[in-house]
Scaffold this active site. Structure first.
Site, PDB file in Angstrom:
ATOM      1  N   LYS A 174     -10.422  -5.059  -5.227  1.00 43.93           N
ATOM      2  CA  LYS A 174     -11.114  -3.823  -5.610  1.00 43.93           C
ATOM      3  C   LYS A 174     -10.296  -2.566  -5.961  1.00 43.93           C
ATOM      4  O   LYS A 174     -10.692  -1.607  -6.474  1.00 43.93           O
ATOM      5  CB  LYS A 174     -12.180  -3.255  -4.530  1.00 43.93           C
ATOM      6  CG  LYS A 174     -11.670  -3.219  -3.262  1.00 43.93           C
ATOM      7  CD  LYS A 174     -12.675  -3.444  -2.035  1.00 43.93           C
ATOM      8  CE  LYS A 174     -12.144  -3.837  -0.669  1.00 43.93           C
ATOM      9  NZ  LYS A 174     -12.824  -4.336   0.183  1.00 43.93           N
ATOM     10  N   LYS A 193      -3.934 -11.352  -6.957  1.00 48.64           N
ATOM     11  CA  LYS A 193      -5.157 -11.534  -6.349  1.00 48.64           C
ATOM     12  C   LYS A 193      -6.369 -10.576  -6.749  1.00 48.64           C
ATOM     13  O   LYS A 193      -5.947  -9.454  -7.338  1.00 48.64           O
ATOM     14  CB  LYS A 193      -5.110 -11.324  -4.859  1.00 48.64           C
ATOM     15  CG  LYS A 193      -4.956 -10.051  -4.052  1.00 48.64           C
ATOM     16  CD  LYS A 193      -5.297 -10.304  -2.679  1.00 48.64           C
ATOM     17  CE  LYS A 193      -5.406  -8.716  -2.272  1.00 48.64           C
ATOM     18  NZ  LYS A 193      -5.863  -8.542  -0.682  1.00 48.64           N
ATOM     19  N   LYS A 204       0.945  -1.119   0.005  1.00 51.56           N
ATOM     20  CA  LYS A 204       0.060   0.005   0.018  1.00 51.56           C
ATOM     21  C   LYS A 204       0.659   1.199   0.054  1.00 51.56           C
ATOM     22  O   LYS A 204       0.577   2.271  -0.723  1.00 51.56           O
ATOM     23  CB  LYS A 204      -0.785   0.106   1.144  1.00 51.56           C
ATOM     24  CG  LYS A 204      -1.869  -1.010   1.197  1.00 51.56           C
ATOM     25  CD  LYS A 204      -3.331  -0.434   1.979  1.00 51.56           C
ATOM     26  CE  LYS A 204      -4.468  -1.525   1.460  1.00 51.56           C
ATOM     27  NZ  LYS A 204      -5.682  -1.111   2.554  1.00 51.56           N
TER      28      LYS A 204
HETATM   29  P1  TYM Z   1     -10.441  -6.577   3.097  1.00 50.33           P
HETATM   30  O1  TYM Z   1     -11.528  -5.741   3.518  1.00 50.33           O
HETATM   31  O2  TYM Z   1      -9.234  -6.225   2.081  1.00 50.33           O
HETATM   32  O3  TYM Z   1     -11.080  -7.950   2.776  1.00 50.33           O
HETATM   33  C1  TYM Z   1     -12.012  -8.671   3.210  1.00 50.33           C
HETATM   34  C2  TYM Z   1     -12.013 -10.190   3.324  1.00 50.33           C
HETATM   35  O4  TYM Z   1     -11.689 -10.735   1.852  1.00 50.33           O
HETATM   36  C3  TYM Z   1     -10.653 -11.277   1.927  1.00 50.33           C
HETATM   37  N1  TYM Z   1     -10.190 -11.261   0.510  1.00 50.33           N
HETATM   38  C4  TYM Z   1     -10.000 -12.416  -0.398  1.00 50.33           C
HETATM   39  N2  TYM Z   1     -10.226 -13.562  -0.341  1.00 50.33           N
HETATM   40  C5  TYM Z   1      -9.775 -14.493  -1.301  1.00 50.33           C
HETATM   41  N3  TYM Z   1      -9.398 -14.018  -2.525  1.00 50.33           N
HETATM   42  C6  TYM Z   1      -9.386 -12.464  -2.452  1.00 50.33           C
HETATM   43  N4  TYM Z   1      -8.963 -12.016  -3.959  1.00 50.33           N
HETATM   44  C7  TYM Z   1      -9.715 -11.587  -1.651  1.00 50.33           C
HETATM   45  N5  TYM Z   1      -9.568 -10.494  -1.500  1.00 50.33           N
HETATM   46  C8  TYM Z   1      -9.940 -10.068   0.014  1.00 50.33           C
HETATM   47  C9  TYM Z   1      -9.658 -10.968   2.856  1.00 50.33           C
HETATM   48  O5  TYM Z   1      -8.667 -11.901   3.291  1.00 50.33           O
HETATM   49  C10 TYM Z   1     -10.558 -10.652   4.064  1.00 50.33           C
HETATM   50  O6  TYM Z   1     -10.919 -11.569   4.948  1.00 50.33           O
HETATM   51  N6  TYM Z   1      -7.550  -6.064   7.112  1.00 50.33           N
HETATM   52  C11 TYM Z   1      -8.809  -6.728   6.514  1.00 50.33           C
HETATM   53  C12 TYM Z   1      -9.770  -6.116   7.292  1.00 50.33           C
HETATM   54  C13 TYM Z   1      -9.776  -6.439   8.727  1.00 50.33           C
HETATM   55  C14 TYM Z   1     -10.003  -7.572   9.572  1.00 50.33           C
HETATM   56  C15 TYM Z   1      -9.897  -7.357  10.997  1.00 50.33           C
HETATM   57  C16 TYM Z   1      -9.980  -8.967   9.164  1.00 50.33           C
HETATM   58  C17 TYM Z   1      -9.806  -5.507   9.967  1.00 50.33           C
HETATM   59  N7  TYM Z   1      -9.652  -5.883  11.140  1.00 50.33           N
HETATM   60  C18 TYM Z   1     -10.053  -8.386  11.963  1.00 50.33           C
HETATM   61  C19 TYM Z   1     -10.217  -9.962  10.202  1.00 50.33           C
HETATM   62  C20 TYM Z   1     -10.258  -9.617  11.457  1.00 50.33           C
HETATM   63  C21 TYM Z   1      -8.600  -6.438   5.236  1.00 50.33           C
HETATM   64  O7  TYM Z   1      -8.205  -5.439   4.885  1.00 50.33           O
HETATM   65  O8  TYM Z   1      -9.692  -7.112   4.571  1.00 50.33           O
END
Ligand code: TYM
Length: 336
Positions: free
Chosen positions: A203, A200, A116
């Protein structure tokens, strides 16, 4: 089983823009399955989202949209706690304490921070750097046992465990040590971009043909799948190294239809990509249709959404406060 004996699940999704098929297959799809057997807490992590610049009205809209999508994907506010992160101040408060138990070197090694900060060179802020500490606070506040996430989050989960173990080591048992709960390889753990299957699905991808949004209209989904990058060899088999594009499509098809990858391979044996790609598109259109329609309906009912997030925050606040009070006592703060 009583609620006390049940294990606790926590997960969160950022409302930075729109949710993708990757978010769904990697994480959200599993959330409702778990709510029957566990005490589940699911959060819309708006505080994480502002580590990169957001347009305020869009952030507000996306936050409600993610909440609506949680419900549209099968989460029941009577069974799971659904809330918005910034409504529970203990997240920011515990994050501050945990910042003091996280080493600069550890945080510097996080690949999401490196990616990032390379992408947003004009805004490498301290929040982006300490993002994983806020994530650790999210998880540890609820004495979480399992965290359902995609594999891209595994490094953050490991850091959370390290921070919790360090704190417990200094002050005796305070936090439950959580574990990541990942889909199996090939079952959504990592959904790849349709335009660049070595990366991967995300968005934040500049090429919108790379991702499918949960709110995409059927014709958009079909167009994106027809354009999906494959290879020059017309063979529909699973081979993630040699044929990443086709393997990603096979994985998506299997998950969308409930078939196994072997069944999908048999179905398309001897057929060409011209037939395969639209079939994957149609399966995804049908998978997402009810989610999109229910989300649209829920977004028209703002009073209901408000009730859900207000009640959710009350329940979350109660649980989070218990842990935070314990932490404040242990580190030596005078009780209020
Ligand atoms: P975020 O918002 O980027 O994504 C949400 C969830 O989607 C999963 N994910 C994917 N899984 C498979 N293939 C993909 N291409 C893909 N893109 C996204 C992510 O692994 C995630 O589970 N840091 C986290 C948000 C967060 C969080 C937390 C998660 C903040 N606090 C506490 C769990 C527990 C994040 O950026 O997810």
């Amino acid at each position: 089983m009583s609620d006390k004996q049940k294990k606790t699940i926590f997960s969160g999704v950022q409302p930075s823009g729109k949710l993708t098929l990757g978010n769904y297959l990697g994480a959200i799809r599993n959330f409702p399955i778990l709510q029957e057997e566990y005490n589940c807490v699911y959060c819309v992590v708006d505080m994480h989202a502002i580590t990169v610049r957001q347009d305020p009205p869009s952030l507000r809209r996306s936050t409600l949209e993610v909440l609506a999508q949680y419900i549209a994907c099968g989460l029941d506010p009577e069974k799971s706690i659904l809330f918005i992160q910034s409504h529970v101040p203990a997240h920011a408060e515990l994050a501050w304490v945990l910042n003091c138990y996280t080493m600069f070197g550890e945080a510097s090694r996080m690949t999401q921070f490196k990616d990032k900060s390379a992408k947003h060179t004009d805004n490498v802020n301290v929040g982006l750097f300490s993002y994983p500490v806020l994530m650790a606070a999210d998880i540890l506040l609820y004495q979480t046992d399992l965290v359902p996430v995609g594999v891209d989050q595994s490094q953050h989960i490991e850091l959370t465990r390290d921070i919790a173990n360090r704190f417990n080591g200094v002050y005796s048992d305070t936090f439950t040590i959580p574990e990541g709960y990942y889909p199996k390889a090939g079952e959504g753990a990592k959904v790849m971009s349709l335009s660049d299957p070595e990366r991967k699905m995300s968005k934040s991808d500049e090429n919108e043909n790379g991702y499918i949004l949960l709110m995409d209209q059927p014709e958009v989904i079909m167009r994106k799948f027809k354009r999906a990058v494959t290879d020059s060899e017309a063979r529909i088999v699973m081979d993630p190294v040699g044929k990443p594009g086709v393997s990603n499509l096979l994985q998506i098809y299997a998950l969308a239809t409930g078939k196994t990858v072997a069944e999908a391979e048999n179905e398309f044996a001897g057929k060409g990509y011209g037939e395969f790609k639209p079939a994957v598109g149609e399966a995804v259109v049908e998978l997402l249709r009810p989610i999109r329609e229910t989300t649209e309906d829920l977004l028209k009912n703002k009073d209901y959404l408000e009730k859900v997030y207000t009640e959710g925050a009350q329940k979350a606040n109660y649980l989070a406060r218990k842990t935070l009070d314990k932490v404040y006592r242990k580190v030596g703060f005078v009780a209020r």
